[in-house]
Design an enzyme around this catalytic site. Structure first.
Site: not given
Length: 616
Positions: A271, A550
């Site tokens: 995309v 993270h």
């Protein structure tokens, strides 16, 4: 972390799976790579329609959850677009093979900018920021560590104005997610037993893990279920695995529903832009590249970005949603000025300390010991070291350098692994974690054929904060990362405190009976500092810096009055209709847990919110 990887294990698994795969060895830079033509799991071979009700961009855990939950309603159509490929279970099922995948296109291959205060002993002074791509996202290549974080995290989000995100609000969702098999804590009321994601005690548990947990208890730490809201203490690892095999977003939420007529899953779909009407400021669809052809697909209800903490903000900015000045610098006409990418937090950490076991109860000293049919058969039957990612237990520590004064709110997590990098003499581990040849040869190789193990302290509440920007207007370029580890010395000192805590714990009777001894060889670059001093460990942290993938807060969730917020508490992008972000980028601050559990949570929460908004 998973310091282990090996070509031989993969070969054995492939042999057992034949005739599903053919294997060849090729030179790939300076490492040996495995190229195979095992058939990908079929998530559907769909011809793109012109329009769908919902378009989900990204098949990480959150995207997989959303695709499942939204397509439960047969009256709506759902398109899930994934930039990577489908899963190949031959190499994704064993938690130990993650480092192999770090050298394949299952990893985006991000890396930090050159560091000034950390990663100093790694290649180019940079750290790897591995992010998974493919159906399942980072759950394909991560450490399978399942930690929800502390209840105080969620209550803090709620207090900041994010209605519906308190611990009391999210606990039912966590229970909905899980099919838990937790030996000591499964009946405490905090776990679900009928969810889609298998969460279990690791089938393999070494005597080192048992001795460490007992020693930590003797040192004053409480044995607890760190997924029950409070996590200051010690416990054995809970992993998102099923009988020791990796449980991903794909195999947990998508694999059995791909035949739904209203769900299309299209892989290798890049995309490049969210289509936004500049007058109405309404998202109308997406532009994507698939099979060397561009398509524009309309979304009649919503576009949902679940592309991850880096690709979602990148896509927003490419679409004109972001800091106006920054977008103009790259020739992008701003549609709406928002602080996209202006913040990013990361859990920095360190490889080490390492301990030698002088009186071991097992002889696990090299990966070659696992390279036999017997061990692979044990893995297939749900037992043995191949069911582990090498991390066996977790210790949560409150350091005196923590910013939050709450004495029960930890700021460092320490992972105990049953081995160190010396376990793997192949190039896989070195390449996965950017270890230089000299670092490996001088520090880890002398441990070869010696029973040893390692701790991995991880900073949960870093003071360092960075940002994510566009490198250019080219949608195929990685984002640019402006992030420096350990700019604040207190981040280093918190990790050093945790190191000294595990050294203290190592003197307690259970570990002492195994004749555990601190490995005293100095890390290259720190040779001139007296060993086992605070200054030495500070140097060790800055040199052997560990990253844990993270990253959060790039599309921060917050109330309208929060100048840093990109989405509201219902995950709707401010100023743009019919557009949401649903991935870990919405997490407003560094959590006290690994973010895989959070990604599944965000998917479930977003599905509920979307269903509520479109119920009528």
């Amino acid at each position: 972390m998973r310091p282990v990887c090996g070509v031989v294990i993969l070969l054995l698994v492939l042999v057992l799976e034949l005739p599903r795969a053919n294997v060849a060895f090729l030179s790939f830079g300076n490492i040996t790579s495995i190229v195979y033509d095992a058939k990908e799991i079929n998530y559907g071979s769909h011809t793109l329609r012109d329009a769908y009700d919902f378009i989900i961009v990204g098949a990480g855990p959150a995207g997989c959850v959303l695709a499942n939950r939204l397509s439960e309603d047969p009256s709506v159509s759902v398109l899930l677009l994934e930039i990577g490929r489908g899963e190949r279970p031959l190499i994704t099922d064993s938690p130990l093979v993650g480092p192999i995948l770090a050298s394949t296109d299952y990893n985006f291959g991000y890396r930090t900018e050159k560091q000034q205060h950390g990663c100093l002993g790694l290649r180019g002074g940079r750290c790897s920021w591995a992010h998974g791509r493919g159906v399942g996202g980072s759950s394909i290549i991560n450490n399978v560590i399942y930690t929800r974080g502390n209840r105080r995290d969620y209550d803090s989000w709620a207090r900041a104005g994010n209605e519906g995100w308190s611990w009391e609000d999210v606990l039912p969702l966590f229970k909905r997610i899980e099919r838990a098999n937790i030996r000591d804590f499964g009946a405490n009321g905090f776990h679900g037993t009928s969810g889609r994601l298998s969460v279990e005690d690791c089938p393999f548990r070494s005597d080192i893990a048992r001795a460490f947990v007992k020693s930590a208890e003797e040192a004053g730490y409480r044995y607890l279920d760190y997924n029950a809201g409070d996590n200051l203490g010690v416990s054995f690892l809970q992993a998102h695995t099923r009988n020791g095999r990796r449980a991903t977003g794909g195999n947990s939420y998508l694999r059995d529903v791909v035949d739904r007529e209203n769900l299309h899953v299209v892989t290798r779909a890049w995309v490049t832009k969210v289509l936004i009407d500049p007058d109405s400021k309404m998202a109308t669809g997406v532009r994507l590249l698939h099979n060397r052809q561009y398509y524009e697909v309309d979304a009649s209800l919503e576009v949902i970005l679940s592309a991850g903490a880096f690709e979602s903000p990148k896509l927003l900015m490419l679409s004109g949603v972001g800091p106006a000045k920054h977008l103009k610098q790259h020739g992008i006409k701003p549609v709406h000025d928002l602080p996209v990418g202006r913040k990013v937090y990361e859990h920095g950490g360190v490889f080490g300390p390492v301990f030698i076991v002088r009186e071991p109860t097992d002889n696990l000293v090299s990966f070659e010991q696992l390279s036999n049919i017997g061990e692979v058969m044990r893995f297939r039957n749900g037992s043995g070291p191949l069911t582990s990612n090498s991390v066996e237990s977790l210790l949560y520590v409150k350091s005196p350098f923590a910013a939050d004064p709450d004495p029960d709110y930890p700021d460092v997590e320490v992972m105990q692994a049953f081995e160190s990098f010396s376990f793997d003499t192949s190039p896989g581990t070195k390449n996965a974690y950017f270890l230089t040849d000299s670092m490996y040869d001088e520090y880890f190789r002398p441990l070869a054929k010696t029973r040893n193990f390692m701790f991995l302290p991880m900073l949960l509440k870093p003071r360092a904060v960075g940002r994510v920007e566009l490198k250019s207007s080219n949608p195929f370029h990685h984002p640019a990362f402006r992030y420096q580890y350990f700019e604040d010395d207190r981040d280093v000192d918190a990790l050093v405190y945790a190191i000294r805590e595990v050294i203290r714990i190592s003197t307690k009777a259970p570990l002492r009976r195994m004749a555990v001894e601190l490995y005293s060889r100095k890390v290259p670059g720190c040779q001139y500092m007296p060993f086992n001093t605070i200054d030495y460990w500070r140097c060790h942290v800055r040199t052997l810096t560990a990253t844990f993938q993270h990253q959060v807060a790039t599309c921060k969730m917050g109330p309208p009055e929060d100048p840093e917020a990109v989405v509201d508490s219902r995950l709707r992008v401010y100023g743009i209709k019919r557009l949401r972000v649903a991935d870990v980028g919405i997490i407003p601050e560094a959590p006290t847990g690994h973010t895989s559990a959070h990604s599944f949570l965000i998917g479930e929460k977003a599905a509920d919110l979307i269903k509520e908004d479109h119920r009528n």
